[in-house]
Every structure is written in structure tokens, then in C-alpha cells.
Scaffold this motif. Structure first.
Motif, PDB file in Angstrom:
ATOM      1  N   GLU A   1       0.828  -1.212   0.000  1.00 16.23           N
ATOM      2  CA  GLU A   1       0.000   0.000   0.000  1.00 16.23           C
ATOM      3  C   GLU A   1       0.861   1.260   0.000  1.00 16.23           C
ATOM      4  O   GLU A   1       0.588   2.225  -0.741  1.00 16.23           O
ATOM      5  CB  GLU A   1      -0.915  -0.017   1.227  1.00 16.23           C
ATOM      6  N   SER A   2       1.932   1.260   0.790  1.00 17.57           N
ATOM      7  CA  SER A   2       2.792   2.440   0.859  1.00 17.57           C
ATOM      8  C   SER A   2       3.667   2.567  -0.377  1.00 17.57           C
ATOM      9  O   SER A   2       3.975   3.692  -0.807  1.00 17.57           O
ATOM     10  CB  SER A   2       3.647   2.385   2.128  1.00 17.57           C
ATOM     11  N   MET A   3       4.098   1.455  -0.946  1.00 16.50           N
ATOM     12  CA  MET A   3       4.797   1.524  -2.239  1.00 16.50           C
ATOM     13  C   MET A   3       3.915   2.220  -3.271  1.00 16.50           C
ATOM     14  O   MET A   3       4.364   3.140  -3.979  1.00 16.50           O
ATOM     15  CB  MET A   3       5.135   0.119  -2.737  1.00 16.50           C
ATOM     16  N   ASN A   4       2.668   1.785  -3.352  1.00 17.11           N
ATOM     17  CA  ASN A   4       1.753   2.384  -4.325  1.00 17.11           C
ATOM     18  C   ASN A   4       1.470   3.850  -4.008  1.00 17.11           C
ATOM     19  O   ASN A   4       1.298   4.670  -4.923  1.00 17.11           O
ATOM     20  CB  ASN A   4       0.445   1.594  -4.360  1.00 17.11           C
ATOM     21  N   ALA A   5       1.430   4.201  -2.720  1.00 16.28           N
ATOM     22  CA  ALA A   5       1.198   5.597  -2.344  1.00 16.28           C
ATOM     23  C   ALA A   5       2.343   6.491  -2.815  1.00 16.28           C
ATOM     24  O   ALA A   5       2.124   7.587  -3.339  1.00 16.28           O
ATOM     25  CB  ALA A   5       1.022   5.713  -0.827  1.00 16.28           C
TER      26      ALA A   5
ATOM     27  N   PHE B   1       0.395  14.769   2.811  1.00 14.34           N
ATOM     28  CA  PHE B   1       0.276  13.576   3.641  1.00 14.34           C
ATOM     29  C   PHE B   1      -0.520  12.523   2.878  1.00 14.34           C
ATOM     30  O   PHE B   1      -1.537  12.853   2.246  1.00 14.34           O
ATOM     31  CB  PHE B   1      -0.487  13.866   4.937  1.00 14.34           C
ATOM     32  N   ILE B   2      -0.098  11.273   2.954  1.00 12.87           N
ATOM     33  CA  ILE B   2      -0.930  10.148   2.525  1.00 12.87           C
ATOM     34  C   ILE B   2      -0.972   9.171   3.699  1.00 12.87           C
ATOM     35  O   ILE B   2       0.067   8.694   4.156  1.00 12.87           O
ATOM     36  CB  ILE B   2      -0.404   9.451   1.255  1.00 12.87           C
ATOM     37  N   GLY B   3      -2.175   8.900   4.189  1.00 10.88           N
ATOM     38  CA  GLY B   3      -2.334   8.033   5.346  1.00 10.88           C
ATOM     39  C   GLY B   3      -2.646   6.603   4.947  1.00 10.88           C
ATOM     40  O   GLY B   3      -3.428   6.352   4.020  1.00 10.88           O
ATOM     41  N   THR B   4      -2.040   5.650   5.634  1.00  8.33           N
ATOM     42  CA  THR B   4      -2.349   4.241   5.447  1.00  8.33           C
ATOM     43  C   THR B   4      -3.765   3.955   5.951  1.00  8.33           C
ATOM     44  O   THR B   4      -4.269   4.656   6.835  1.00  8.33           O
ATOM     45  CB  THR B   4      -1.326   3.386   6.220  1.00  8.33           C
TER      46      THR B   4
ATOM     47  N   GLN C   1      -5.841   9.607   1.281  1.00 10.43           N
ATOM     48  CA  GLN C   1      -5.977   8.354   2.011  1.00 10.43           C
ATOM     49  C   GLN C   1      -5.716   7.169   1.078  1.00 10.43           C
ATOM     50  O   GLN C   1      -6.412   7.009   0.077  1.00 10.43           O
ATOM     51  CB  GLN C   1      -7.393   8.252   2.580  1.00 10.43           C
ATOM     52  N   SER C   2      -4.734   6.360   1.396  1.00 13.02           N
ATOM     53  CA  SER C   2      -4.572   5.103   0.662  1.00 13.02           C
ATOM     54  C   SER C   2      -5.420   4.042   1.336  1.00 13.02           C
ATOM     55  O   SER C   2      -5.773   4.154   2.514  1.00 13.02           O
ATOM     56  CB  SER C   2      -3.100   4.688   0.609  1.00 13.02           C
ATOM     57  N   ALA C   3      -5.765   3.005   0.606  1.00 14.55           N
ATOM     58  CA  ALA C   3      -6.640   1.978   1.170  1.00 14.55           C
ATOM     59  C   ALA C   3      -6.524   0.692   0.365  1.00 14.55           C
ATOM     60  O   ALA C   3      -6.246   0.724  -0.839  1.00 14.55           O
ATOM     61  CB  ALA C   3      -8.095   2.450   1.180  1.00 14.55           C
TER      62      ALA C   3
ATOM     63  N   ILE D   1      -6.391   5.212  -3.934  1.00 18.04           N
ATOM     64  CA  ILE D   1      -6.157   6.505  -3.281  1.00 18.04           C
ATOM     65  C   ILE D   1      -7.469   7.285  -3.288  1.00 18.04           C
ATOM     66  O   ILE D   1      -8.164   7.348  -4.311  1.00 18.04           O
ATOM     67  CB  ILE D   1      -5.075   7.331  -4.009  1.00 18.04           C
ATOM     68  N   SER D   2      -7.808   7.860  -2.145  1.00 16.74           N
ATOM     69  CA  SER D   2      -9.005   8.691  -2.036  1.00 16.74           C
ATOM     70  C   SER D   2      -8.646  10.051  -1.468  1.00 16.74           C
ATOM     71  O   SER D   2      -7.591  10.221  -0.838  1.00 16.74           O
ATOM     72  CB  SER D   2     -10.045   8.017  -1.131  1.00 16.74           C
ATOM     73  N   LYS D   3      -9.524  11.014  -1.676  1.00 17.84           N
ATOM     74  CA  LYS D   3      -9.346  12.348  -1.096  1.00 17.84           C
ATOM     75  C   LYS D   3     -10.453  12.601  -0.082  1.00 17.84           C
ATOM     76  O   LYS D   3     -11.563  12.063  -0.201  1.00 17.84           O
ATOM     77  CB  LYS D   3      -9.382  13.415  -2.188  1.00 17.84           C
TER      78      LYS D   3
END
Length: 428
Positions: free
Chosen positions: A174-178, A271-274, A297-299, A392-394
Motif C-alpha cells: 500500500e505504501s509503495m503504491n502511495a 500527507f498520505i495516510g495508510t 488516504q490510501s486503502a 487513493i481517495s481524497k
């Protein structure tokens, strides 16, 4: 106590009472077929001519950092299995009970192990074991006793454990993709991971590190403890170093403190949150303006309002509840266990070993569209079976759970080429 907290407190007490946390539930099971399975009907049976499969739940139901997610996760799983029972149960022979053996772990590994020991001889498996470090505390026992468990967590360690039936991409992927998404969208030069210690936070931080280094970016990691008043060092590191991108892997309240106070001090990076970092209540917090301006927000899966058969079934089963993606996660995590139970009963070996064998034979799972079928691959080797798509969402005040998808299921180049040869957090 505010009205919102009062409502939450009442809801939690009602949930614990209904699920056997407050009332006694240690009576011996009658007419046992095997551990956690009886010929007697479930206590709340739809059809009293069917036997009962008991599944345990260990979750963060009162005082831990993820209670706002864990309570709806647990309620959604109750609704999921109630739907299964109303549709005929498992193989036409058994219904599933997820209410008799529910325990609160307070997101504490020692407590998690303690309450697991209380229920393990009464259940076939676990419908939920919440938390990466907490589940790690019982993993050896799960493996020794073939206790198949659905985790309420996404650490990459689960890719290597047959008894764990995880759903969706792990924190590392997930963080790689973020980071890869940020490269396409914001072209950062510096990345900082702010994270809890352990299999949750360190796993995400390791994925961010791998992607940052693969993209030629400067990377730093800042470990932070849980607690909204404990984020001073993390905020100082962010405002002092001014990274272009912060990958945030904490609980929701801590995320609000970090984002809000960093922005108040002049920080203007992204910021991108897990996944577990988010809760829609953040948009009612003092940090809301900063979150709307700086946060995505990643998910591992689509939010509450998505148009899939699974999401529709979930919303119908839950009825009039305040939308929360804890419900979404709890519901979607239940599909692999249902698929394995169906296969176990069809195969005739109704036992823990039979359930584990069924899990290991699954290469796809029907998530009713909530996740792609290949997200439920437990038959392949870890590298082949690892699911690598995230979203990814906003933040969006108008959305049911406060987020709207801006990038649907995708796999970035870092995750696509990465060899999953061990838990990522070991590489941080």
C-alpha cells in the motif's frame, strides 16, 4: 462527555453485552463434533435443525487507538454471518456463531493473548483478530493448533502464514503504491514515514522506503508512540525537515494531531495516510481544514458507498447505521473464511485441520465485487499470491465515510517489480 462519545459508549456496551463480553459464555458446548463445532444449534439459530460452528473475535472494543474502527468491524461481521445463516448456512448443515466468544484486546498484545487463551478451546477459528502486533502475540499458538484466523490488519507478515486469511494488499505494498502515486501526481523529492512501531507502522514505513529509494528520493523514518498528546517529536521532525511527502501510519486521533499541528506550524507538504489512519470523524475535528488541504488516504479496498454487490449487501444488512469503513473492512474480510468453511464442509473433514486444508486450496475468493477474486489467493507461494492493488481517495465532506476515490485499484511500478521474500518490516 459529548453526545457523540456518549453514543459510542452506549453502542460499545450494547455490543459487548450482545457478544458475550459482559455476560458469561463459558458453558461447555454440547454434542461437540470437533473443537468449536457442535451438532446442537447455535444460540441464536435461524434453523435449529442445523449444527453450529463457533468463531471467536478478539478486537479493540473499548479503550485502544482503533476502537472507532473495531466496533463497526465487529458489528459488520455479525451482520455478515447472520446473512450467511439466513441463506442456509454452511453446506446446508451448519450455521456460524460469531457472538458467543467476543473479547476486547484494548490493542495490547498481552491482553490479546490472555483473552485468546480464554476462548481458544471453544472455537474452530477466529472471525477476527485485530492488530498486527497483537495477532503476532498469538501466532505461534494459532500455528501449533491449526487455528485459521481472519486478521483485522494488513501486515506483510501474513503473506507467509497459512493460518492467516488476509484480504487486500498489505501495508508495505500500500505504501509503495502511495509513493508511486505521489511521484506521478506531485513529483516529490523527499519522503518521510511517520509511523507506529511494530508490524503495522514499520511495515508501511518499509514499503515507503523501498519505493522512495527505487524512485531516487531522499527518505527518512520517524517512529512515534500512540497518543494524540505524544506526537510532539513527529511534528517537530516534519516541520524541521519539511519533506515533500509524509506517509502516515498511526491511529486516527494521532493523525489529526500530526496533520493539524504541522499545518499550523507552516508545513505545506502532502500527507498520505495508510488505511487504518482514517476515520470520518476527522472531518469534524479541529484538524479538518488541514486535512482537506493536505491529506489523501490510501486503502486496500473501496469505501462504504461503492457500487458493488458486496457493498450493497453490506449496507442492506446493516440498515440504519452511520457509515464507517470499519463496516466495509469487517464485511469484506469475512468472505475468505466463508469460502474455506464451505469447502471444508463439502470435503467432509470438519475440523481445524480440514479448515486449514481448505484455506490452502483457495486460489480465488468471490468477494461479491468488493475486491478482485485474486485477492483471495492462499494456494500460491507468497510472492505469487501477494495482492498488489490499492486505491487513493481524497477527503470529501459529502461522501458517506468522508473520502472519494481519486485513483481506483492500481499497482505501481515499485510493487509490480518487488519480490515478496519476507516481511517488509524486517527491511526498515
Amino acid at each position: 462527555m459529548s453526545k457523540r462519545h456518549l453514543v459510542i459508549a452506549v453502542s460499545v456496551v450494547a455490543l459487548l453485552s450482545a457478544c458475550g463480553v459482559i455476560r458469561g459464555d463459558d458453558e461447555d458446548q454440547k454434542a461437540a463434533v470437533t473443537t468449536g463445532v457442535t451438532n446442537e444449534p447455535c444460540p441464536l439459530a435461524v434453523d435449529r435443525n442445523k449444527g453450529c460452528i463457533y468463531l471467536g473475535t478478539i478486537s479493540d472494543l473499548t479503550s485502544g487507538p482503533f476502537a472507532a474502527l473495531a466496533v463497526p468491524i465487529t458489528q459488520a461481521q455479525k451482520a455478515f454471518w447472520n446473512r450467511v445463516n439466513k441463506a442456509g448456512g454452511i453446506g446446508g448443515k451448519y450455521e456460524v456463531d460469531v457472538q458467543a466468544y467476543v473479547r476486547d484486546n484494548k490493542y495490547n498484545p498481552e491482553t490479546h493473548n490472555q483473552v485468546y487463551q480464554e476462548i481458544k478451546n471453544n472455537v474452530l477459528g477466529l472471525a477476527q483478530t485485530l492488530g498486527s502486533p497483537t495477532t503476532a502475540a498469538i501466532l505461534a499458538d494459532l500455528k501449533a493448533n491449526n487455528v485459521v484466523s481472519a486478521p483485522a490488519s494488513w501486515t506483510s507478515a501474513w503473506e507467509f502464514e497459512d493460518v492467516i486469511v488476509e484480504s487486500g494488499s498489505n501495508y508495505c505494498i500500500e505504501s509503495m503504491n502511495a509513493v508511486d502515486y505521489a511521484m506521478e501526481t506531485y513529483e516529490p523529492k523527499t519522503v518521510m514515514a511517520v509511523h507506529y512501531a511494530g508490524d503495522y507502522g514499520a511495515d508501511a514505513a518499509a514499503g515507503a522506503k523501498i519505493a522512495a529509494e527505487g524512485n531516487g528520493l531522499e527518505f527518512t523514518a520517524v517512529e512515534t508512540p500512540a497518543g494524540a498528546t505524544e506526537q510532539g517529536r513527529a511534528i517537530t521532525e516534519i516541520t524541521k525537515n519539511k519533506p515533500d511527502l509524509v506517509i502516515l501510519t498511526t491511529g486516527p486521533a494521532d493523525a489529526a494531531a500530526i496533520i493539524g499541528q504541522s499545518a499550523a506550524a507552516g508545513f505545506k507538504g502532502r500527507f498520505i495516510g495508510t488505511g487504518p489512519t482514517w476515520n470520518p470523524a476527522l472531518l469534524q475535528s479541529p484538524a479538518a481544514p488541514a486535512i482537506l488541504a493536505l491529506y489523501e488516504q490510501s486503502a486496500p479496498g473501496k469505501p462504504w458507498g461503492a457500487d458493488t454487490p458486496g457493498h450493497k449487501a453490506m449496507r442492506e444488512a446493516l440498515g440504519n447505521v452511520t457509515p464507517n469503513d470499519g463496516y466495509t473492512s469487517g464485511w469484506s474480510w469475512s468472505y475468505p473464511l466463508k469460502a474455506a468453511l464451505d469447502k471444508m464442509v463439502a470435503g467432509g473433514d470438519v475440523s481445524r485441520k480440514g479448515l486449514l486444508a481448505a484455506v490452502k486450496s483457495l486460489s480465488t475468493v468471490d468477494y461479491e465485487g468488493m475486491l478482485p477474486p485474486e485477492a483471495g489467493n492462499y494456494a500460491g507461494d507468497p510472492n505469487t499470491a501477494t495482492f498488489r492493488q490499492t486505491l487513493i481517495s481524497k477527503p470529501d465532506r459529502a461522501a458517506p465515510t468522508g473520502v472519494t476515490i481519486v485513483k481506483d485499484f492500481y499497482t505501481g511500478p515499485t510493487a509490480q517489480s518487488y519480490t515478496m521474500d519476507g516481511p517488509c518490516f524486517d527491511k526498515l
